[in-house]
Design a protein around this motif. Structure first.
Motif, PDB file in Angstrom:
ATOM      1  N   ASP A  84       0.836  -1.208   0.000  1.00  0.00           N
ATOM      2  CA  ASP A  84       0.000   0.000   0.000  1.00  0.00           C
ATOM      3  C   ASP A  84       0.871   1.260   0.000  1.00  0.00           C
ATOM      4  OD1 ASP A  84      -2.329  -1.475   0.011  1.00  0.00           O
ATOM      5  OD2 ASP A  84      -2.566  -1.402   2.201  1.00  0.00           O
ATOM      6  N   GLU A  86       3.926   1.576  -1.159  1.00  0.00           N
ATOM      7  CA  GLU A  86       4.542   1.698  -2.477  1.00  0.00           C
ATOM      8  C   GLU A  86       3.553   2.282  -3.488  1.00  0.00           C
ATOM      9  OE1 GLU A  86       7.485  -2.167  -1.792  1.00  0.00           O
ATOM     10  OE2 GLU A  86       5.693  -2.328  -3.050  1.00  0.00           O
ATOM     11  N   LYS A  87       2.326   1.801  -3.465  1.00  0.00           N
ATOM     12  CA  LYS A  87       1.310   2.295  -4.390  1.00  0.00           C
ATOM     13  C   LYS A  87       1.057   3.783  -4.186  1.00  0.00           C
ATOM     14  CE  LYS A  87      -3.558   1.649  -5.646  1.00  0.00           C
ATOM     15  NZ  LYS A  87      -4.804   0.841  -5.358  1.00  0.00           N
ATOM     16  N   ASN A  88       0.890   4.187  -2.943  1.00  0.00           N
ATOM     17  CA  ASN A  88       0.603   5.587  -2.644  1.00  0.00           C
ATOM     18  C   ASN A  88       1.800   6.491  -2.940  1.00  0.00           C
ATOM     19  OD1 ASN A  88      -1.980   4.886  -1.784  1.00  0.00           O
ATOM     20  ND2 ASN A  88      -1.341   4.638   0.359  1.00  0.00           N
ATOM     21  N   ASN A  90       4.329   5.961  -5.041  1.00  0.00           N
ATOM     22  CA  ASN A  90       4.581   6.079  -6.474  1.00  0.00           C
ATOM     23  C   ASN A  90       3.558   6.992  -7.142  1.00  0.00           C
ATOM     24  OD1 ASN A  90       6.903   4.394  -6.756  1.00  0.00           O
ATOM     25  ND2 ASN A  90       5.606   2.608  -6.460  1.00  0.00           N
ATOM     26  N   ARG A  91       2.334   6.989  -6.646  1.00  0.00           N
ATOM     27  CA  ARG A  91       1.324   7.912  -7.172  1.00  0.00           C
ATOM     28  C   ARG A  91       1.669   9.359  -6.814  1.00  0.00           C
ATOM     29  NH1 ARG A  91      -3.336   7.251  -3.667  1.00  0.00           N
ATOM     30  NH2 ARG A  91      -2.067   8.685  -2.440  1.00  0.00           N
ATOM     31  N   ASN A 119      10.891   1.981  -7.048  1.00  0.00           N
ATOM     32  CA  ASN A 119       9.459   1.965  -6.744  1.00  0.00           C
ATOM     33  C   ASN A 119       9.100   0.992  -5.632  1.00  0.00           C
ATOM     34  OD1 ASN A 119       9.713  -0.494  -8.050  1.00  0.00           O
ATOM     35  ND2 ASN A 119       8.693   0.184  -9.919  1.00  0.00           N
TER      36      ASN A 119
END
Length: 331
Positions: A84, A86-88, A90-91, A119
């Motif tokens: 989670d 990493e996703k946030n 990178n966004r 990433n």
């Protein structure tokens, strides 16, 4: 040179933009890499011994140096939490986003093609690169260091009176990730290590900074000898290379550090594809306590690319000309 072949030292000295600061380290790394004797790894390294640090390594990661305050006492993510994060991250870090007001778009002037920050979090899913103190954050600055930071911030806010008012990286003197210590930056996170029985040489891709580290137990030079990257001396403790660095000139201001910075680094080959890099900052005139961190360095095929930043760059000239023109317009 009248048609004569140049030595490695003469070739470096004749290159445009190569100042005295770069001469000895750059020439030495050419000699180390190019020599059929000095370029070879130690005999035990050729047998796969874990003391072999030679190669090209990359320390890119989106794990922050300091633990986010909202994570407080949480030193590690679970695997799901790391995903989670990493996703946030990178966004949020994506420079190709087109949301937000005009100033947000201007702040993303370099698009994502220029970045190579990685990433992923570090393999351990640690929430910060700092491992000590337990809160994962840099200790407070001393009062004198706070005053120095305030003065530097004020210089950045006003039109520069000279290049010394601007950041070291803007002046192309030392790269953000050259350190020491070797901390990841948004791009150019490759590091080449060349190891011989007498020296370990560390070349960072960013601004092509080089450290040549003797392993002969020789002492640091007198305190009046000061260098941008400090003076480094190394020795082996088992399979760990320990590097002791002092004699900084105090002008890189690493996280508020000054000329009294004493840095200890540890390089341990923990697997064929990973070096565990650990560092401890001890600077009692800058920080109220010492602090430590660790970063995995992963093997990569490379290659290292030229980072075409150079002292005396025309961007700095334009910045100073603009400041003077602004002053004249106000008269």
């Amino acid at each position: 040179m009248d048609g004569q072949a140049l030595t490695p030292f003469e070739r470096i000295d004749s290159m445009p933009g190569m100042g005295i600061r770069h001469l000895a380290p750059a020439a030495l790394v050419l000699v180390l890499i190019g020599s059929p004797i000095m370029g070879q790894a130690p005999a035990d390294a050729a047998k796969g011994h874990s003391r072999d640090l030679s190669g090209i390594w990359n320390n890119s990661t989106i794990t922050p140096l300091e633990r986010p305050r909202e994570l407080a006492t949480k030193p590690f993510f679970t695997a799901a939490e790391a995903g989670d994060f990493e996703k946030n991250a990178n966004r949020d870090l994506n420079r190709d986003r087109r949301d937000g007001p005009a100033d947000a778009d201007v702040a993303r002037a370099y698009n994502e093609a220029w970045f190579d920050r990685g990433n992923k979090t570090v393999p351990s899913h640690r929430t910060s690169l700092i491992v000590d103190p337990p809160n994962g954050r840099i200790p407070a600055l001393t009062s004198s260091a706070q005053q120095a930071e305030t003065m530097r911030a004020e210089a950045l806010r006003r039109p520069a009176t000279g290049p010394e008012d601007r950041l070291i990286r803007e002046r192309c003197i030392v790269g953000d990730n050259a350190g020491p210590p070797l901390i990841p930056s948004p791009y150019n996170n490759n590091i080449q290590i060349v190891e011989t029985p007498e020296y370990v040489t560390i070349l960072t891709e960013m601004v092509h900074d080089v450290r040549v580290i003797p392993l002969d137990a020789s002492p640091h030079p007198p305190q009046q000898v000061r260098q941008w990257l400090g003076d480094s001396r190394g020795h082996w403790e088992g399979n760990t290379l320990v590097v002791d660095t002092t004699n900084f000139n105090g002008k890189t201001h690493f996280r508020g550090a000054d000329q009294n910075l004493h840095l200890t680094e540890r390089f341990t080959r923990v697997s064929p594809d990973q070096i565990l890099y650990q560092f401890t900052i001890d600077d009692p005139t800058a920080f109220i306590s010492r602090w430590s961190g660790e970063v995995p360095m992963m093997r990569t095929e490379g290659p290292l690319f030229e980072y075409a930043c150079h002292e005396g760059n025309y961007g700095m000239e334009g910045l100073l000309r603009g400041a003077r023109a602004g002053e004249q317009a106000q008269k």
